[in-house]
Design an enzyme around this catalytic site. Structure first.
Site, short mmCIF file in Angstrom:
data_model
loop_
_atom_site.label_atom_id
_atom_site.label_comp_id
_atom_site.label_asym_id
_atom_site.label_seq_id
_atom_site.Cartn_x
_atom_site.Cartn_y
_atom_site.Cartn_z
N TYR B 296 -17.24 -21.74 27.12
CA TYR B 296 -16.88 -20.53 25.86
C TYR B 296 -15.50 -20.39 25.74
O TYR B 296 -14.47 -21.37 26.21
CB TYR B 296 -16.60 -19.67 27.66
CG TYR B 296 -16.61 -18.35 26.90
CD1 TYR B 296 -17.62 -17.94 27.23
CD2 TYR B 296 -15.64 -17.43 26.83
CE1 TYR B 296 -18.27 -16.19 26.18
CE2 TYR B 296 -15.97 -16.48 26.75
CZ TYR B 296 -17.01 -15.67 26.11
OH TYR B 296 -16.60 -14.75 25.65
N TYR B 346 -19.67 -15.88 16.97
CA TYR B 346 -19.02 -15.25 18.46
C TYR B 346 -19.75 -14.45 18.83
O TYR B 346 -20.36 -13.59 19.17
CB TYR B 346 -17.28 -14.22 18.14
CG TYR B 346 -17.17 -13.36 19.12
CD1 TYR B 346 -16.89 -14.44 21.01
CD2 TYR B 346 -16.72 -12.75 19.31
CE1 TYR B 346 -16.86 -13.89 21.64
CE2 TYR B 346 -16.58 -11.89 20.69
CZ TYR B 346 -16.32 -12.67 21.97
OH TYR B 346 -15.50 -11.85 22.78
#
Lengths: 137, 394
Positions: B296, B346
């Site tokens: 992440y 994103y």
């Protein structure tokens, strides 16, 4: 007129915390059973789950852990550059605050800073904001 | 822990992946970035498109779907839009949804789960800092506003500043992460940011929350991702080679989280160690076996934390580890090979999963990690940590 600042997050415990600041008192909850200090304020001790606590006036000194300088504006009340510091208070909790009477370049890891007060207000009312400056300031 | 998780190894597979056209959707007709706050899409449009593509990829139809996980969407509205009456439903980040779907399938609640995410965050001009920050799940995101403290980027700036102070990590070392991910994005036609980035350009870019610069921050773009997770014995003979969910782990380091204690005192390594102790034994691999890695990466800093926390290098040595091409394609541990959230899209954990699946399927051309057999994803949002290990199975 006190200085306008971004709005505080409010709950019954935060309300009490900020009420003390009107008398320029920085008070944190201490568990009445196991004596752990906690921050932010809340209903129970995370160590022993006791709901007995006292609002203790703290020494108001802590050591610098980290800091950041905003070069982009997020709040109109805090135009860049704006620096925020994280301290480890003598009583244990970490505390996010604003360094005063010291430039970001002068901040050092482990440096001791001491409590100062500055004024503040938002739509919930007036209060004083605990900030931190050099020991010999 | 190993004994309790081991029976869940390889019981489900990812059989289909779908994504929207991140790069195309980011550019206006003149080729420039579309403006924030000009609504071109809503989240459901993007999610629907991704779902259709994932089903097509798998060679399945919506009548095969009996479970549904939705992210950043209303489960009811999404089900209604797609004409689904699921027998089980869930919600959350990609790793959470994959773990929970595995458990639901294992329990016999369903066999084939669609996991669907859509986020029109650029169209909607979603704010991740300042007075418009919403949501109360993570108190530190809003609690310190009276002191002017805001934004997840600034919280990671505090993290990196602490790492610098303790270990002497340099900004140039951190810059290698953004440079590597951008290099990978240049090999990905669907990446939003494909223009090469040099370390000089990285260092010349403005600070946002010092010591983090522009390129340490993820993009804000519109997109959707869907994954089809199916019981492994039903996953053969579909359109794609099934990619097995071979290991997972979950741990959250939440004590004194608002104070930022786990962020600044342990760099969330408490959670990382707990998750590592689950995910590697379950999959029967070690960090040495990982061929392709994704973390992440809302901020570049995440990679330092996960490399150190999962034992790819010693604590404090992440800055040195990411140097010299080690994390680039062709290096020892290629990381975020799609370009990640810094340079591809994103999608808040969702775009990493299709990339790892594709790497294990093979055939990615210049972006392919040669001979990839084991892929790992590490999820860490403010100490809420999970990990997944994918393999090609038996």
């Amino acid at each position: 007129m006190a200085t306008a600042r971004p709005v505080r997050a409010m709950d019954p415990y935060a309300e009490q915390f900020w009420a003390f600041t009107q008398a320029r008192e920085l008070r944190l909850q201490q568990c009445a059973d196991c004596r752990k200090f906690r921050w932010p304020p809340g209903p129970t001790c995370d160590r022993c789950l006791s709901d007995n606590f006292d609002w203790r006036r703290i020494r108001g000194t802590g050591k610098v852990l980290s800091w950041t300088t905003f070069h982009r504006g997020y709040f109109p009340e805090y135009p860049p550059p704006h620096t925020v510091v994280v301290l480890e208070l003598d009583e244990g909790p970490l505390f996010v605050s604003v360094p005063v009477e010291i430039s970001p370049r002068e901040l050092r890891e482990g440096m001791t800073l001491a409590l100062r007060w500055t004024d503040g207000q938002d739509r919930l009312g007036e209060y004083n904001l605990p900030v931190f400056g050099p020991m010999n300031g | 822990m190993n004994g309790r998780l081991a029976p869940l190894k390889d019981i489900v597979a990812i059989v289909g992946v779908g994504e929207t056209d991140y790069a195309k959707d980011y550019r206006g007709s003149g080729g420039q970035a579309v403006e924030k706050g000009v609504a071109r899409y809503d989240s459901y449009t993007l999610a629907s498109r991704a779902l259709k593509r994932a089903l097509d990829d798998a060679g399945l139809t919506k009548s095969d779907i009996d479970g549904l996980c939705t992210a950043n969407l209303s489960g009811e509205r999404a089900s209604e839009l797609w004409g689904l009456n699921p027998r089980w439903s869930g919600s959350g980040d990609a790793a959470q949804c994959i773990i929970e779907a595995t458990m639901a399938i294992n329990a016999g609640l369903c066999t084939t789960v669609a996991l669907v995410y859509g986020n029109a965050q650029r169209s909607m001009d979603t704010a991740y800092g300042g007075a418009r920050v919403t949501g109360g799940a993570i108190t530190s995101y809003f609690y310190y506003a009276p002191w002017g403290m805001t934004s997840q980027g600034a919280l990671y700036a505090l993290f990196f500043q602490r790492h610098k102070l303790l270990y002497g990590t340099t900004e140039e070392q951190l810059g290698a992460i953004a440079v590597a991910f951008r290099k990978h994005a240049g090999l990905n036609p669907n990446a939003v940011m494909q223009k090469p980035l040099t370390i000089t350009e990285y260092l010349n870019a403005p600070y946002i929350a010092e010591p983090l610069r522009l390129y340490d921050y993820c993009l804000i773009n519109d997109g959707g991702v869907a994954l089809i997770v199916r019981r492994a014995d039903m996953a053969r003979d579909l359109r794609q080679r099934p990619i097995m969910v071979s290991g997972f782990g979950w741990s959250e380091e939440n004590v004194d989280a608002t104070q930022l204690r786990p962020r600044l005192k342990s760099f969330y390594h408490g959670a990382h160690h707990e998750v590592a102790a689950q995910v590697y034994p379950m999959a029967g691999v070690t960090p040495n076996d990982v061929d392709v890695f994704a973390t992440y990466d809302s901020f570049s800093v995440h990679l330092l934390a996960s490399l150190e926390g999962f034992g790819f290098c010693k604590e404090g040595e992440g800055g040195a580890f990411v140097q010299g091409g080690r994390i680039e394609l062709g290096g020892e541990l290629p990381c975020n090979t799609s370009g990640g959230m810094l340079s591809e899209s994103y999608m808040q954990s969702w775009n990493h999963q299709p990339e790892l699946v594709r790497q294990l399927r093979g055939g990615l051309g210049s972006r392919q990690v040669a001979g990839a057999e084991v892929a790992q994803y590490v999820h860490d949002v403010a100490g809420k940590c999970k990990s997944l290990i994918y393999t090609k199975g038996a």
